[in-house]
Design a protein around this motif. Sequence first.
Motif, PDB file in Angstrom:
ATOM      1  N   PRO A   1      -3.313  10.022  -5.618  1.00  0.00           N
ATOM      2  CA  PRO A   1      -2.159   9.264  -5.134  1.00  0.00           C
ATOM      3  C   PRO A   1      -1.570   9.956  -3.914  1.00  0.00           C
ATOM      4  O   PRO A   1      -1.579  11.184  -3.832  1.00  0.00           O
ATOM      5  CB  PRO A   1      -1.184   9.287  -6.313  1.00  0.00           C
ATOM      6  N   GLY A   2      -1.080   9.133  -2.971  1.00  0.00           N
ATOM      7  CA  GLY A   2      -0.476   9.714  -1.773  1.00  0.00           C
ATOM      8  C   GLY A   2      -1.066   9.125  -0.516  1.00  0.00           C
ATOM      9  O   GLY A   2      -1.571   7.992  -0.524  1.00  0.00           O
ATOM     10  N   PRO A   3      -1.036   9.849   0.612  1.00  0.00           N
ATOM     11  CA  PRO A   3      -1.450   9.287   1.909  1.00  0.00           C
ATOM     12  C   PRO A   3      -2.889   8.789   1.925  1.00  0.00           C
ATOM     13  O   PRO A   3      -3.193   7.781   2.558  1.00  0.00           O
ATOM     14  CB  PRO A   3      -1.300  10.473   2.867  1.00  0.00           C
ATOM     15  N   VAL A   4      -3.780   9.468   1.194  1.00  0.00           N
ATOM     16  CA  VAL A   4      -5.185   9.029   1.212  1.00  0.00           C
ATOM     17  C   VAL A   4      -5.280   7.655   0.558  1.00  0.00           C
ATOM     18  O   VAL A   4      -5.946   6.752   1.036  1.00  0.00           O
ATOM     19  CB  VAL A   4      -6.085  10.054   0.491  1.00  0.00           C
ATOM     20  N   ARG A   5      -4.570   7.512  -0.566  1.00  0.00           N
ATOM     21  CA  ARG A   5      -4.566   6.218  -1.261  1.00  0.00           C
ATOM     22  C   ARG A   5      -4.009   5.126  -0.339  1.00  0.00           C
ATOM     23  O   ARG A   5      -4.503   4.018  -0.279  1.00  0.00           O
ATOM     24  CB  ARG A   5      -3.695   6.350  -2.518  1.00  0.00           C
ATOM     25  N   PHE A   6      -2.940   5.459   0.407  1.00  0.00           N
ATOM     26  CA  PHE A   6      -2.367   4.482   1.343  1.00  0.00           C
ATOM     27  C   PHE A   6      -3.398   4.081   2.400  1.00  0.00           C
ATOM     28  O   PHE A   6      -3.520   2.906   2.745  1.00  0.00           O
ATOM     29  CB  PHE A   6      -1.120   5.060   2.010  1.00  0.00           C
ATOM     30  N   ALA A   7      -4.132   5.085   2.867  1.00  0.00           N
ATOM     31  CA  ALA A   7      -5.130   4.802   3.907  1.00  0.00           C
ATOM     32  C   ALA A   7      -6.146   3.779   3.408  1.00  0.00           C
ATOM     33  O   ALA A   7      -6.514   2.841   4.121  1.00  0.00           O
ATOM     34  CB  ALA A   7      -5.827   6.081   4.331  1.00  0.00           C
TER      35      ALA A   7
ATOM     36  N   VAL B   1     -15.604   4.364  -4.870  1.00  0.00           N
ATOM     37  CA  VAL B   1     -15.478   5.520  -5.759  1.00  0.00           C
ATOM     38  C   VAL B   1     -14.460   6.481  -5.184  1.00  0.00           C
ATOM     39  O   VAL B   1     -13.544   6.960  -5.856  1.00  0.00           O
ATOM     40  CB  VAL B   1     -16.842   6.220  -5.938  1.00  0.00           C
ATOM     41  N   ALA B   2     -14.615   6.652  -3.871  1.00  0.00           N
ATOM     42  CA  ALA B   2     -13.695   7.565  -3.213  1.00  0.00           C
ATOM     43  C   ALA B   2     -12.268   7.077  -3.349  1.00  0.00           C
ATOM     44  O   ALA B   2     -11.344   7.848  -3.583  1.00  0.00           O
ATOM     45  CB  ALA B   2     -14.062   7.707  -1.755  1.00  0.00           C
ATOM     46  N   ALA B   3     -12.110   5.742  -3.238  1.00  0.00           N
ATOM     47  CA  ALA B   3     -10.770   5.176  -3.316  1.00  0.00           C
ATOM     48  C   ALA B   3     -10.173   5.343  -4.694  1.00  0.00           C
ATOM     49  O   ALA B   3      -9.040   5.782  -4.859  1.00  0.00           O
ATOM     50  CB  ALA B   3     -10.817   3.710  -2.955  1.00  0.00           C
ATOM     51  N   SER B   4     -10.978   4.930  -5.708  1.00  0.00           N
ATOM     52  CA  SER B   4     -10.429   4.975  -7.065  1.00  0.00           C
ATOM     53  C   SER B   4     -10.183   6.416  -7.493  1.00  0.00           C
ATOM     54  O   SER B   4      -9.302   6.697  -8.289  1.00  0.00           O
ATOM     55  CB  SER B   4     -11.364   4.265  -8.037  1.00  0.00           C
ATOM     56  N   SER B   5     -10.976   7.294  -6.909  1.00  0.00           N
ATOM     57  CA  SER B   5     -10.763   8.675  -7.307  1.00  0.00           C
ATOM     58  C   SER B   5      -9.856   9.406  -6.320  1.00  0.00           C
ATOM     59  O   SER B   5      -9.606  10.595  -6.459  1.00  0.00           O
ATOM     60  CB  SER B   5     -12.107   9.397  -7.416  1.00  0.00           C
ATOM     61  N   ALA B   6      -9.424   8.646  -5.285  1.00  0.00           N
ATOM     62  CA  ALA B   6      -8.534   9.291  -4.317  1.00  0.00           C
ATOM     63  C   ALA B   6      -7.221   9.637  -4.993  1.00  0.00           C
ATOM     64  O   ALA B   6      -6.691   8.835  -5.770  1.00  0.00           O
ATOM     65  CB  ALA B   6      -8.283   8.362  -3.154  1.00  0.00           C
TER      66      ALA B   6
ATOM     67  N   SER C   1       0.838  -1.212   0.000  1.00  0.00           N
ATOM     68  CA  SER C   1       0.000   0.000   0.000  1.00  0.00           C
ATOM     69  C   SER C   1       0.864   1.250   0.000  1.00  0.00           C
ATOM     70  O   SER C   1       0.575   2.220  -0.683  1.00  0.00           O
ATOM     71  CB  SER C   1      -0.901   0.023   1.227  1.00  0.00           C
ATOM     72  N   VAL C   2       1.946   1.169   0.774  1.00  0.00           N
ATOM     73  CA  VAL C   2       2.861   2.326   0.815  1.00  0.00           C
ATOM     74  C   VAL C   2       3.493   2.509  -0.561  1.00  0.00           C
ATOM     75  O   VAL C   2       3.529   3.621  -1.112  1.00  0.00           O
ATOM     76  CB  VAL C   2       3.963   2.108   1.889  1.00  0.00           C
ATOM     77  N   LEU C   3       3.954   1.402  -1.128  1.00  0.00           N
ATOM     78  CA  LEU C   3       4.670   1.496  -2.411  1.00  0.00           C
ATOM     79  C   LEU C   3       3.758   1.929  -3.558  1.00  0.00           C
ATOM     80  O   LEU C   3       4.175   2.617  -4.493  1.00  0.00           O
ATOM     81  CB  LEU C   3       5.327   0.149  -2.746  1.00  0.00           C
ATOM     82  N   SER C   4       2.489   1.439  -3.521  1.00  0.00           N
ATOM     83  CA  SER C   4       1.601   1.741  -4.649  1.00  0.00           C
ATOM     84  C   SER C   4       0.839   3.059  -4.469  1.00  0.00           C
ATOM     85  O   SER C   4       0.106   3.473  -5.362  1.00  0.00           O
ATOM     86  CB  SER C   4       0.604   0.595  -4.847  1.00  0.00           C
ATOM     87  N   ALA C   5       1.024   3.695  -3.324  1.00  0.00           N
ATOM     88  CA  ALA C   5       0.292   4.945  -3.081  1.00  0.00           C
ATOM     89  C   ALA C   5       0.539   6.003  -4.155  1.00  0.00           C
ATOM     90  O   ALA C   5      -0.391   6.708  -4.553  1.00  0.00           O
ATOM     91  CB  ALA C   5       0.628   5.472  -1.692  1.00  0.00           C
ATOM     92  N   PRO C   6       1.763   6.119  -4.673  1.00  0.00           N
ATOM     93  CA  PRO C   6       1.979   7.182  -5.669  1.00  0.00           C
ATOM     94  C   PRO C   6       1.467   6.838  -7.075  1.00  0.00           C
ATOM     95  O   PRO C   6       1.468   7.707  -7.957  1.00  0.00           O
ATOM     96  CB  PRO C   6       3.507   7.337  -5.710  1.00  0.00           C
ATOM     97  N   LEU C   7       1.045   5.568  -7.342  1.00  0.00           N
ATOM     98  CA  LEU C   7       0.650   5.169  -8.708  1.00  0.00           C
ATOM     99  C   LEU C   7      -0.654   5.853  -9.127  1.00  0.00           C
ATOM    100  O   LEU C   7      -1.481   6.197  -8.278  1.00  0.00           O
ATOM    101  CB  LEU C   7       0.487   3.647  -8.775  1.00  0.00           C
TER     102      LEU C   7
END
Lengths: 206, 914
Positions: B759-765, B752-757, B623-629
């Motif tokens: 990249p970054g800390p929100v995505r990691f969350a 929806v929120a996730a896919s549209s989140a 999750s940490v690694l893929s957060a910026p994708l």
Amino acid sequence: MIKISAHFVLTIAMGLVLSMADAYAAKKKKPVVVLKPAIVVAPNFEFSQAVVERDGLLQIMNTMTCDSSLRSVCQSQCRAPACEWPEPLCRDCLGTGSEVMREIFSRLSIEYHATDSIDSDELIRTLVARTIKLTRKSPYDVYNSSTDPDLGSHLQLLCGSPDGLVGVMYDEDHRPTHATLVACNTPQGWRVRVLERKIEPKLLNP
Amino acid sequence: MICIRKILATLAFVFPNASGANSKAAESDLASQFRPIEFTSRAQCSINSRSPARSILIIGDGQDAGRLAFNLKTKSNINVTETEALGVYRKAVGSVFRLVVDRLINGELPLISGESADPSWKPLLEGCERQRGCGALEAKLAEAWDESKWQEAHRKATAARIPSKGEALLGCHQIRQFTALQGHLNTVRPRYSDLQEIAALVAEPGQGPAACDANSIQSDRHFVLQLDLVSIAETAFEKNGHDFWASAKIYAAWAWRKAPEVKTAMGRFGTLFPSLALEEEILLVPNGCRSISLPRCELQRLSLDALRELAKPPGVASGFENHLPDGPQADLIKRGARGVNSGFLGTRSTEAESWAKNFASRFNEARWASRNKLEGAIRHARVLETVSSETLAKDIESDLTEFDAARNLPLASQMAAVCLEGRILLDPKLKALRPNIESVLAAGTELVSNLNDSRKGLQKISRAAVDLATRLQPLCDSLEKSIFQTRASDKQSYNWNFLSDWARERMGQLIATDETSGESTPPDAAARHRGWERPQVYLNLTSPTQTPIELCRSPLACAQLTFKSYVDIYYVSTWAAALHNARKIKDANLFNPYAELTACQIYDPWHSTDRANADLTQRLIVSVLSAPLPIPMYFESSKVRPKVIGLTGSTGRNSNGSSELRFDAQFENEESKKTFFADLGPLTGAPCAVQYSNEIDVPFQVYGVSGVTINYCRDSRKVNSDAAEDGSTSKTTAKYSVCGGCTVNVSSGFSVAASSAPPGPVRFAFGAMRAFSLYAQATKDTVNRPLTYTVNPSYVADTYRENGKTIPPACTDSLSQGYRCFADTCAAFAADDFEKRSGLRVLESSVRYDDEENGLPRSGPRNGLAGLRIDECDSEILMRVRCDHSSRRYESITDFSSFSRQCKAALRDLKAAK
């Protein structure tokens, strides 16, 4: 109750003939061995074995009475001319787990054959102190139903009468190890024979 | 002095608990005479298999006692009935174990086996085990027994004088019917109805099991007794329990023959019953998943545990039927994963007597078959004194010439059979067709016979069979190039009609197919045993008093007899511990197949737990690694446990110096599990995701919420794979699974929120949410994760009595955790902790949680303050607790305290007790 009244007569000639015949058939390689003086001995004694209830306990009791000629032997073994003693513990004998008991009750005359006779001293010593004694009415016989040929048929084959006993040696843990003698009450008197596990397979047409 | 030291040493082993719960147990009510009942999942059952049993069953068969009575009645005119003898026998068996175990748990008899025992016992036990005589051991046992008598009398006198002193308690009952008191054999989680049934059994007079020594109205021919170590020093027992049971078995065997107390219990039969082979007539079985002997991956231990198969209904194949068995180790792998605690041995509301009868009948049948094989082999060993394998091989060869094997179909056929049998037994190229006979013989023959000369005979026949097969090999090789080499156009010169049953079993379909093409009709079993009709008999058994008995019609028949004897000795050696070895009281892990599966490393109870933990860690890292994708994408790879494909044996010596065949697992590495997951976002107006995995049953979940509500999964599975109720299992051929799905409902907002989140800390969350959610899902595995529920019959009975003969449904949870009935299980935990430490009964208990004020329901650990009320003081006793209801973890954070002086006094006692 089994009662084997035994009046031994000196049947030297008959004893010789029987023993020679048996031994010759069984031990063809060394027939001379049987000609031992021991076979002439014929003990005068009474032996019986019965299950009795005494002091609230069922017990297998043996009774032996010796006549005058054997009194000294009985005296040394029983400290009396007649004695009664309970059968020793026969470990694992009441059940189907002992291969020795199984063999004795179901295959005695097939697996053993009677060889030499035994002198009275030795017989009484063996009976009193060293063996478990099995008769055709033994409670240890869990192998034969009432309609099967029982131990009596083996005794008949080995020493001439279904009334008698098989002496079975036991080890220090009181487990039976092997049959050692048979004693039969025949019309001619007692016949006592040492048992030997000696059945020879015979190559007929190699 | 030595004696006193010994007493102190043994007393150090067991201290009776002085808790209130246990002083309650000192009362004579039925509920207090049973151990708390442990319900466990498969994984927990597997873990428990290494722990010593606190409750055992004694399965007994009184046939020999009944037969004795019959003999006394019919042959000696004694006034006795079979019913009387059977009843006395059952009571005597109960009595001998109760006496021995009672003295052992109270430290009056010393432990004599294993590491916990005084070393002076070891040589005596070894000598007896290796059949060098048990005289010295028996003398020492008698000495220990005499000492224990005095100590027992002293204990009983003390207990009468000072009741609070509390003895270690033992329960002994006859099981007439398997009920909820044995419910742990049938289910992994107690239900409300089970609690009701337990309550009725132990609290209603006359409903529950009768004591071991009670008279019974039913037949005692087959019986099941339950022995419960109610109050013992748990920690010490956990360490020494297996030595405890090993010692108990030795003492019981001795006491059966020699102890005056047991003789008294035998009544009229006091001098006759000691001659019964107790070791043959009873089997000890752990009442649940724990064990009596430490499970080991060793032939004879596995062979004992294989007795389980005989407890199944008649007709279910057990492995004991095979002529040339692969052995229990092979059956273990063949049977694989299976059900446990599912009533797989037919213990659901079954009459215990009929259950025991079925088991005893099948057990006796197997025992008789094995004994017949042993007897036959020993007898044949004597025959070999006359006919050596050298003579036999020579005579076989000359017969082939003399009777023209090329034109003699029966002779050639029997020769073909002998050649094939010899090859199976010897040829290294045919190893796949046969088990490791040599190692099994080396480890097993010591156990099979009581007599030295018989053992020598068995060794003789083993050597003769191998020697004969070796001698015949060149002849067979040449025949394969002549008589046995047939072209399709030729008339067949031989068939497999004379092949022995054991070889037929090994060759299976190969022979069956070939046989149908043969011209002659197959002979019946007797004719097959006799072989081809040689004009003159080859070997007779002669006796001075009987007509000769035909042993072998031909030298080929003699060869087959030799091979058969060899195979029979192998069979007997394989199952020696289970069906022979009458010198030891046997025990088998009947109800826990995972005892041996765990010992042989085929099953790892911690695998699912470890994997869930490792997956959680990995998912958080990913999750940490893929957060910026740009879109949420995850790739996971986790190692799959290597599969056991076989067990290889090595011969060695056990702690008593006897031969044994140990097995080590052979593993095959499985491909690691790889999963790729991508959340594609709203492709067609709804958020969608896809997942590919090379493993089946991978949970398909997006962000751990019910975002994907319409989804589709497909895998390559052909057959479903899981343990069935009957213990069978089927294999899967699945290699992969593919899933895809889209959200259409309101809760898709999360996705929806996730896919549209961004990249970054929100995505990691969101990634972390997914990881924890999948972890939570993995922890719901009730099969392969360790789970225990405990029901204390005493608490169930109290609840039942206090609530007008019913169990309030709200009590189900706390009673199933082994606590008293309280509406909140955390409060029940606090009360239980207090009771165990103080010996006082808690009347009320409640918890006020720290987060109660905000009103939101919460999962996960919660802290709170427990308040308890007892009769002995006027105020509340308090303790801070942390409780997690979902994972059923309860712990105290602080010690007990109170503001009241009276309660503080009670707590002072508590501290002293602690």
